[in-house]
Write an enzyme that holds these catalytic residues in place. Structure first.
Site, PDB file in Angstrom:
ATOM      1  N   CYS A   5      28.350  25.588  31.875  1.00  0.00           N
ATOM      2  CA  CYS A   5      27.523  26.781  32.084  1.00  0.00           C
ATOM      3  C   CYS A   5      27.336  27.589  30.809  1.00  0.00           C
ATOM      4  O   CYS A   5      26.539  28.534  30.790  1.00  0.00           O
ATOM      5  CB  CYS A   5      28.155  27.610  33.176  1.00  0.00           C
ATOM      6  SG  CYS A   5      28.565  26.586  34.612  1.00  0.00           S
TER       7      CYS A   5
ATOM      8  N   HIS B 118      27.474  35.057  33.062  1.00  0.00           N
ATOM      9  CA  HIS B 118      27.324  33.853  33.873  1.00  0.00           C
ATOM     10  C   HIS B 118      27.729  34.183  35.311  1.00  0.00           C
ATOM     11  O   HIS B 118      28.683  34.925  35.548  1.00  0.00           O
ATOM     12  CB  HIS B 118      28.197  32.740  33.302  1.00  0.00           C
ATOM     13  CG  HIS B 118      28.162  31.504  34.142  1.00  0.00           C
ATOM     14  ND1 HIS B 118      26.988  30.925  34.518  1.00  0.00           N
ATOM     15  CD2 HIS B 118      29.157  30.782  34.716  1.00  0.00           C
ATOM     16  CE1 HIS B 118      27.245  29.880  35.279  1.00  0.00           C
ATOM     17  NE2 HIS B 118      28.553  29.767  35.414  1.00  0.00           N
TER      18      HIS B 118
ATOM     19  N   ASN C  44      26.168  29.465  41.659  1.00  0.00           N
ATOM     20  CA  ASN C  44      26.305  29.105  40.238  1.00  0.00           C
ATOM     21  C   ASN C  44      25.262  28.040  39.894  1.00  0.00           C
ATOM     22  O   ASN C  44      25.341  26.921  40.407  1.00  0.00           O
ATOM     23  CB  ASN C  44      27.734  28.582  40.034  1.00  0.00           C
ATOM     24  CG  ASN C  44      28.021  28.211  38.598  1.00  0.00           C
ATOM     25  OD1 ASN C  44      27.124  28.137  37.761  1.00  0.00           O
ATOM     26  ND2 ASN C  44      29.289  27.959  38.311  1.00  0.00           N
TER      27      ASN C  44
END
Ligand code: COA
Length: 325
Positions: free
Chosen positions: A112, A252, A282
């Site tokens: 990520c 994030h 996510n």
């Protein structure tokens, strides 16, 4: 100085709620909401793959920048879930958009944190004279991880985000970025199979390794909070700005509790931290550019604002970037 000239984002239409998951796995809306703050996420349609999502976000970023595909000089695409293992998804984006024979490369496997790493690299390429670089973060995670494993499946979704980077003045100057890696923690977040160590084969299929995401949730949680808080402060120090000047931190979006803990550690109020994890879960390296596009579109940031992006991911990687709108 490198500047963002246009923003783009895209998520597929299909919404999968926590209740949908509960009909399929031994889980509940209550557990997912309490532990992760996620309510729903998007799944790519059966006929969509990574390239399709990347193209949607890229076209929006180009239109936002007022540029044509022929104006691009380079493409870098961050993903852990590429269209193919080879060639790079960025090459397919180049062809599908109708660009010239410009260089392309994927920044793969950085989890990520991939988009912030890609942005950092692209900003340095702009500094060497490259005019327009398309920087993409994209994932179709739901197709490459097990949908039978409740400990990981419910956390993820699919999506894409993109920016066009070029010479300022643009919409937001990239004041600077920091990134770091702790390879000793590579084992806390990794796919069990698919590379040369443990290739996809009948054995990995038989023993359940085929699409198993290995994740030490608690260690990832602790590292995430520490690294995103520290990287945010480090990038501000690097560019000579202070936290009090920051309008919005866009972290994030892996887990609402991680986001809250970062805000707490930084000592900033909720309204200065962007949150959309409840809507999309996510979405890997797409998270930060998608959230950035959404925040700009919603008027959460605009001219004069200082914004900090920060992310962490498999590697273990982390990074932060400071943007002056
Ligand atoms: N539904 C119901 N129960 C679940 C579940 C689910 N979807 N997933 C796990 N459980 C169970 C576990 O099996 C465990 O049961 P046990 O106590 O009987 O063994 C229990 O819930 C508690 O699990 P635990 O791991 O202690 O929960 P947690 O509070 O650490 O939260 C995460 C789990 C994954 C949400 C959290 O650790 C996290 O978000 N970590 C970071 C992960 C991340 O960010 N990954 C992506 C990085 S880019």
């Amino acid at each position: 100085m490198a500047a963002i000239l246009g923003f783009g984002g895209y998520v597929p239409e299909r919404i999968v709620t926590n209740d949908d998951w509960a009909t399929r796995l031994d889980t509940s809306d209550e557990w997912i909401t309490q532990r992760a703050g996620i309510k729903r996420r998007r799944f790519a349609a059966e006929d969509q793959a990574t390239l399709d999502l990347a193209l949607e976000a890229s076209r929006k970023a180009l239109a936002d920048a007022g540029l044509e595909p022929a104006d691009l000089d380079e493409i870098v695409l961050a993903t852990d879930t590429p269209e193919y293992l080879t060639p790079d998804t960025a090459a397919l984006v180049q062809h599908s958009l109708g660009c010239r024979n410009i260089p392309t490369y994927d920044l793969g496997g950085s989890g990520c944190a991939g988009f912030i790493q890609a942005l950092d690299v692209a900003a340095s390429r702009v500094a060497t004279g490259v005019r327009h670089i398309l920087v993409i973060g994209v994932e179709v995670i739901t197709r490459l991880i097990s949908l039978e494993d409740r400990t990981t499946a419910v956390l993820f979704g699919d999506g894409a985000g993109a920016v066009v980077l070029g010479h300022g003045p643009g919409r937001a100057e990239v004041l600077g970025a920091v990134s770091g890696t702790d390879g000793s923690a590579a084992g806390i977040l990794t796919l069990a199979a698919g590379g040369t160590r443990n290739p996809f084969n009948e054995r990995t299929l038989a023993n359940g390794d085929f699409n198993r995401l290995v994740m030490d949730g608690k260690k990832v949680f602790t590292e995430a909070v520490k690294r995103m808080s520290e990287a945010s402060m480090q990038v501000l120090e690097k560019v000579g700005r202070s936290l009090s000047e920051v309008k919005l931190v866009i972290p994030h979006q892996a887990n609402r509790r991680i986001i809250d803990a970062v805000a707490h550690r930084l000592g900033i109020a909720e309204d200065r931290v962007y949150v959309n994890v409840h809507e999309y879960g996510n979405i890997g390296s797409a998270t930060v550019p998608f959230a950035l596009w959404e925040a700009v579109g919603a008027g959460r940031v605009g001219a004069g604002d200082l914004v900090v992006l920060t992310a962490f991911g498999a590697g273990f990687h982390w990074g932060a970037a400071a943007l002056q709108f």
